[in-house]
Design an enzyme around this catalytic site. Structure first.
Site, mmCIF file in Angstrom:
data_model
loop_
_atom_site.group_PDB
_atom_site.id
_atom_site.type_symbol
_atom_site.label_atom_id
_atom_site.label_comp_id
_atom_site.label_asym_id
_atom_site.label_seq_id
_atom_site.Cartn_x
_atom_site.Cartn_y
_atom_site.Cartn_z
ATOM 1 N N ILE A 187 68.163 21.290 -92.860
ATOM 2 C CA ILE A 187 69.292 21.916 -92.202
ATOM 3 C C ILE A 187 69.264 21.507 -90.738
ATOM 4 C CG2 ILE A 187 70.495 24.062 -91.732
ATOM 5 C CD1 ILE A 187 70.129 23.341 -94.725
ATOM 6 N N LYS A 188 70.399 21.030 -90.236
ATOM 7 C CA LYS A 188 70.468 20.564 -88.844
ATOM 8 C C LYS A 188 70.848 21.727 -87.927
ATOM 9 C CE LYS A 188 71.985 16.363 -87.988
ATOM 10 N NZ LYS A 188 72.838 15.153 -87.918
ATOM 11 N N ILE A 189 69.999 21.934 -86.935
ATOM 12 C CA ILE A 189 70.241 22.961 -85.918
ATOM 13 C C ILE A 189 70.234 22.276 -84.559
ATOM 14 C CG2 ILE A 189 69.343 25.041 -84.804
ATOM 15 C CD1 ILE A 189 68.122 25.867 -87.442
#
Length: 534
Positions: free
Chosen positions: A288-290
């Protein structure tokens, strides 16, 4: 022993003599690759290539190539990967070229070497054997490494410890077999996505028409349609790269999906959405890209602590990289501490702890710094000094971040986590396509090669690397680091504030992704309404 013999027109007479005289050599069979007459003139590269390729393919054990001087034949044959061609004008060189250097293509010059001497040189070459002593194997191995850097750039990247990820995704890429081919033929070991990438794919790809229609008929909103389609694409790509994930014991094979830009300034909302996307994707090899905003950094720590794989995005500064690396370490400490309210680690993961990469954007730094330098050049005319700094900031910035990576992930705090099976948070070079046509199109690959790194490339950059990349370890050599420090000092001296540059780039990056996301939702809404009316 099978010996292939070839010549151009200038070496024809000596070639025929060699064929006649060497036929008496014991356990030797000869293959004539031409040319077959002294006239008309022919081009020596064609015959040198044929001789060298015969050896590389295994059709011959060694080859002899004759031209007028021997020089042109040697130059041409050595361009064939796997060929080790050399010129010999005496028997000592012919013997040593095999015994010490494992030479496999002897080049001779009819116009510079007498025929009887040439026959004796060829005999010495045929009778010689590679010594296989350690020092000779080591040196031939170094020759092979140089060759690989020039002729096998993809393999050279992997040998230097860098993984190749692809900076694009579309449903057609997943369903057509294109991604599978890239994984097995070009060693692509990961895929990243962002709202801009999905806007290009979903906003214009016909392959999304039918699934969007189905979702619209179910009464889904445009935003719900986006997430449903994006998750299907990420799952499909992850399934294709699952073999890579397994073969690398969970170090590669990841596909990344970004949180909605709207939550970039809300820590709790980012944590909640990361957990939701992780659960919905339901694959061990997704990330998941944060974004590394002030609100995103604590969300990164919390997400790692709960067992979610995280791709940290939109980093531009060395200082921010350090904050992110320490957030990862703190998250792992919490994860191993086992006191988190929930553990979302996937049951089939190959690693004992969540994985993460830290995406440092590269080329955009040069774009902005070059613009600022250009304004200064136009204003005060300090041409030579300022011009020498053009195109230098991005590589210098990334190399200094890598130096901090090496320091952070070698200390005692990290070693405790590593002993429990934690993997380093690899730096990922993002935005590596060259924006300025004056610069080499593979510079943001060639200049950032090193162990435990990822380079995420758009297809055009990957193709350019495959075609003409020259790969050698470049991110952390003493010369590279010294140059990086000097560039940063000089930029400061001429009034370029890198803290302001990197902060501006992060704000612009968040806005750019938000704009792409909004445009995508708008496009999907138009499609949804049209489908509803139909």
């Amino acid at each position: 022993m099978r010996i292939a013999i070839a010549s151009d027109h200038a070496g024809y007479q000596l070639k025929m003599l060699l064929l006649n005289r060497l036929a008496a050599e014991p356990d030797v069979s000869l293959v004539d690759l031409g040319t077959n007459a002294p006239t008309p003139p022919v081009d020596y590269p064609d015959y040198a290539r044929a001789a060298a390729e015969a050896v590389v393919r295994g059709d011959a054990d060694r080859a002899i190539m004759v031209c007028g001087s021997g020089a042109g034949a040697c130059i041409a044959a050595d361009k064939v990967p796997g060929a080790r061609a050399f010129y010999a004008g005496d028997t000592y060189t012919a013997h040593q070229g095999v015994e010490h250097d494992d030479g496999n293509v002897l080049c001779l010059g009819e116009r510079v070497t007498g025929p009887e001497l040439a026959v004796e040189i060829a005999r010495a070459y045929i009778r010689a054997q590679f010594s296989d002593q350690e020092r000779h194997r080591r040196r031939v191995g170094k020759i092979a490494a140089i060759e690989a850097e020039s002729n096998f750039p993809i393999e050279a990247l992997l040998r230097n410890g860098q993984s190749i990820w692809l900076d694009t995704i579309s449903r057609e890429m997943v369903t057509s077999g294109e991604l599978r081919g890239l994984a097995w033929n070009d060693r692509v070991a990961g895929v990243t996505s962002n709202p801009t990438i999905f806007e290009k794919a979903m906003g214009h790809g016909a392959e999304y028409e039918a699934p969007a229609r189905r979702l619209a008929e179910q009464g889904k909103s445009a935003e719900e349609i986006y997430w449903a389609l994006a998750i299907e694409d990420i799952q499909g790509a992850a399934d294709i790269l699952r073999a890579t994930y397994e073969l690398t014991n969970g170090c590669d094979g990841y596909v990344s999906l970004e949180c909605a830009p709207a939550v970039a300034t809300d820590t709790q909302a980012t944590i909640a959405q990361a957990a939701d996307l992780w659960t919905r994707l339901n694959r061990p090899n997704v990330m998941i890209k944060i974004p590394a905003t002030p609100e995103g950094v604590p969300a990164i720590e919390a997400s790692i602590a709960s067992g979610v794989n995280i791709n940290v995005t939109l980093m531009f500064s060395v200082q921010l990289y350090e904050e992110v690396a320490h957030a990862y370490i703190k998250g792992l400490q919490r994860f191993f501490g086992g006191r988190e309210p929930r553990n979302l680690a996937h049951s089939s993961t190959r690693r004992p702890a969540p994985m993460s990469v830290a995406s440092l954007f590269v080329s955009r730094v040069d774009t902005l710094v070059d613009k600022l330098l250009g304004e200064k050049i136009a204003a005060d005319g300090e041409g030579s000094r300022l011009e020498s700094l053009l195109g230098q900031a991005a590589i210098a910035n990334a190399r200094l971040a890598y130096a901090r990576f090496q320091q952070i992930f070698s200390g005692s705090e990290w070693k405790t986590l590593a002993s429990r099976g934690a993997q380093v948070q690899r730096p990922l070079w993002a935005s590596t396509s060259t924006k300025n046509p004056r610069y080499r199109d593979v510079r943001y690959v060639e200049d950032l090669v090193g162990p435990d790194t990822v380079n995420t490339m758009p297809p055009a950059t990957l193709e350019a690397v495959r075609d003409h990349g020259h790969i050698t370890r470049s991110v952390d050599t003493p010369e590279a680091l010294e140059k990086a420090r000097r560039v940063m000092q000089e930029l400061k001296a001429v009034g370029i504030d890198m803290d302001a540059v990197t902060l501006q780039l992060q704000h612009e990056g968040v806005k750019s992704f938000a704009d792409s996301y909004d445009q995508l939702i708008h496009t999907l809404e138009q499609r949804r309404q049209a489908l509803a009316r139909a």
